[in-house]
Motif scaffolding. Structure first.
Motif, PDB file in Angstrom:
ATOM      1  N   THR A 252      -1.871  -7.338  -7.185  1.00 42.32           N
ATOM      2  CA  THR A 252      -2.462  -5.931  -7.119  1.00 42.32           C
ATOM      3  C   THR A 252      -3.480  -5.738  -8.161  1.00 42.32           C
ATOM      4  O   THR A 252      -3.260  -6.313  -9.361  1.00 42.32           O
TER       5      THR A 252
ATOM      6  N   TYR B  77     -12.276  -1.104  -6.379  1.00 39.56           N
ATOM      7  CA  TYR B  77     -11.210  -1.559  -6.582  1.00 39.56           C
ATOM      8  C   TYR B  77     -11.086  -3.055  -6.804  1.00 39.56           C
ATOM      9  O   TYR B  77      -9.890  -3.344  -6.901  1.00 39.56           O
TER      10      TYR B  77
ATOM     11  N   PRO C 219      -3.966  -3.161  -3.245  1.00 40.48           N
ATOM     12  CA  PRO C 219      -2.408  -3.091  -3.132  1.00 40.48           C
ATOM     13  C   PRO C 219      -1.875  -4.515  -3.146  1.00 40.48           C
ATOM     14  O   PRO C 219      -0.908  -4.785  -3.901  1.00 40.48           O
TER      15      PRO C 219
ATOM     16  N   ASN D 121       0.938  -1.247  -0.038  1.00 36.92           N
ATOM     17  CA  ASN D 121       0.116  -0.215   0.010  1.00 36.92           C
ATOM     18  C   ASN D 121       0.862   1.346   0.174  1.00 36.92           C
ATOM     19  O   ASN D 121       0.612   2.298  -0.595  1.00 36.92           O
TER      20      ASN D 121
ATOM     21  N   SER E 101      -7.641   3.328  -1.673  1.00 35.19           N
ATOM     22  CA  SER E 101      -6.854   2.130  -1.529  1.00 35.19           C
ATOM     23  C   SER E 101      -7.894   1.198  -0.546  1.00 35.19           C
ATOM     24  O   SER E 101      -8.426   1.771   0.453  1.00 35.19           O
TER      25      SER E 101
END
Ligand code: AMP
Ligand code: P6P
Length: 334
Positions: A132, A278, A117, A73, A91
């Motif tokens: 990732t 994400y 991440p 991260n 994130s």
């Protein structure tokens, strides 16, 4: 034999197809490329230094953070901040988004980046592949002002680019900018990614299903019916069940061999476990660009309007006809 194209060459070649481009997206992709190499270095030596195990802290979802989670991260966030080629970052490991345009007053950048991440990090200590995941959008708010939450809560159809890095038997970077999916394999001896999988497409027929059947009793009836369908002795069935517990690895295998990944709602995760922004949106963008499909069981993932940064959704992604069948069974039985 002709030397395969490097990722750097490929990115620049694609940029030249857009004569009005400023080079900002290329710089952003190159920054992700560099961060991926650094994370790869740490992931591959994780067993050798005291970087395994948990930090004893929890992330935004009260999930125990593995040290490599925290490191990955930091590496991705710092590479994007230091090179000033994005205006904001969200994130999985950060409760709130980070406004770079707020930090650096002269920040005229137009892209925001969302990352997981190190997905599948619970597998780090048992030496199973992790990955990732990244997703890139143009900001909605005015350039030069601090980014807002709305810049991150865009539907997946607005993505400019998306991709993943898989830290496996070899390290690969797979990404799309809306013109197909291309895979690049890292030559660790020289630290260069080479185009190894041009124009990736799901095979016409998928025969693998990936799901954690330990949650079977809590699955929607339509999903239970799909699992039984996969297990019947009929036509080209039974299919193969393969589940690594690492979305990037399961997705990557199914993209190459043909198959579908399912994470339905369960007792512990009544809205599904995977995060829309994400994890699901970038994988859905890649899936559609590779001729596949991604759904929450009822809706196209890329058309869902996000309400929250860390919003979870049920997730079905892979060969189009397999996702269609899951949607049909959910429609009939749920
Ligand atoms: P830029 O001004 O460099 O951010 O580029 C403007 C737009 O051109 C981007 O949002 C993309 O749609 C396209 N573009 C620029 N560079 C690339 C690239 N390297 N690969 C794919 N698309 C690109
Ligand atoms: P379960 C990893 O934590 C992850 O987000 C995905 O990478 C993976 O597919 C899934 O969760 C595994 O979850 O509940 O089956 O262990």
């Amino acid at each position: 034999m002709e030397q395969p194209k490097t990722l750097g060459e490929f990115v620049i070649e694609k940029q030249h197809e857009f004569p009005y481009s400023t080079g900002e997206l290329s710089s952003l992709l190159n920054s992700i490329r560099l961060a991926a190499k650094i994370v790869n270095h740490y992931v591959n030596k994780a067993g050798l230094v005291d970087i395994l195990g948990s930090t004893g802290t929890n992330n935004a979802h009260a999930e125990e953070q593995q040290k490599l989670d925290v490191l990955a991260n930091k590496l991705f966030i710092n590479s994007l901040i230091n090179r000033e080629i994005a205006c904001g970052i969200a994130s999985e490991e950060e409760e709130d988004f980070i406004s770079i345009s707020g930090m650096k007053k002269d920040n005229q950048n137009k892209y925001v980046v969302l990352i997981d991440p190190l997905d599948g990090s619970s597998n780090i200590d048992v030496n199973v592949s992790v990955g990732t995941i990244f997703s890139i959008y143009r900001r909605i708010s005015p350039v030069g002002t601090p980014v807002t939450l709305e810049d991150f809560l865009q539907p997946g159809i607005n993505q400019v680019a998306a991709g993943y890095i898989i830290y496996g038997t070899s390290t690969m970077l797979v990404y799309t900018t809306g013109h197909g999916v291309n895979g690049f394999t890292l030559n660790p001896a020289i630290g260069t990614f080479y185009l190894s999988h041009p124009n990736m497409k799901f095979p016409d027929k998928g025969k693998i299903y990936s799901i954690n059947e330990g949650n079977y009793v809590h699955f929607p009836l339509g999903v239970k019916k799909f699992i039984k369908y996969c297990q019947e002795e009929e036509d080209d069935r039974p299919y193969t069940s393969r589940y690594i517990g690492s979305l990037v690895s399961d997705f990557h295998r199914n993209l190459i061999k043909g198959g579908v990944y399912l994470y339905p709602q369960t007792a512990k995760h009544p809205n599904g476990k995977l995060r829309l922004l994400y994890e699901c949106n970038p994988m859905a963008f890649l899936a559609e660009q590779a001729g596949g499909k991604a759904s929450d069981g009822k809706r196209r993932i890329l058309e869902i309007k996000p309400q929250k940064l860390h919003q979870r959704v049920p997730f079905y992604v892979g060969n189009k006809e397999m996702v269609n069948l899951i949607e049909q069974m959910i429609q009939i039985y749920d």
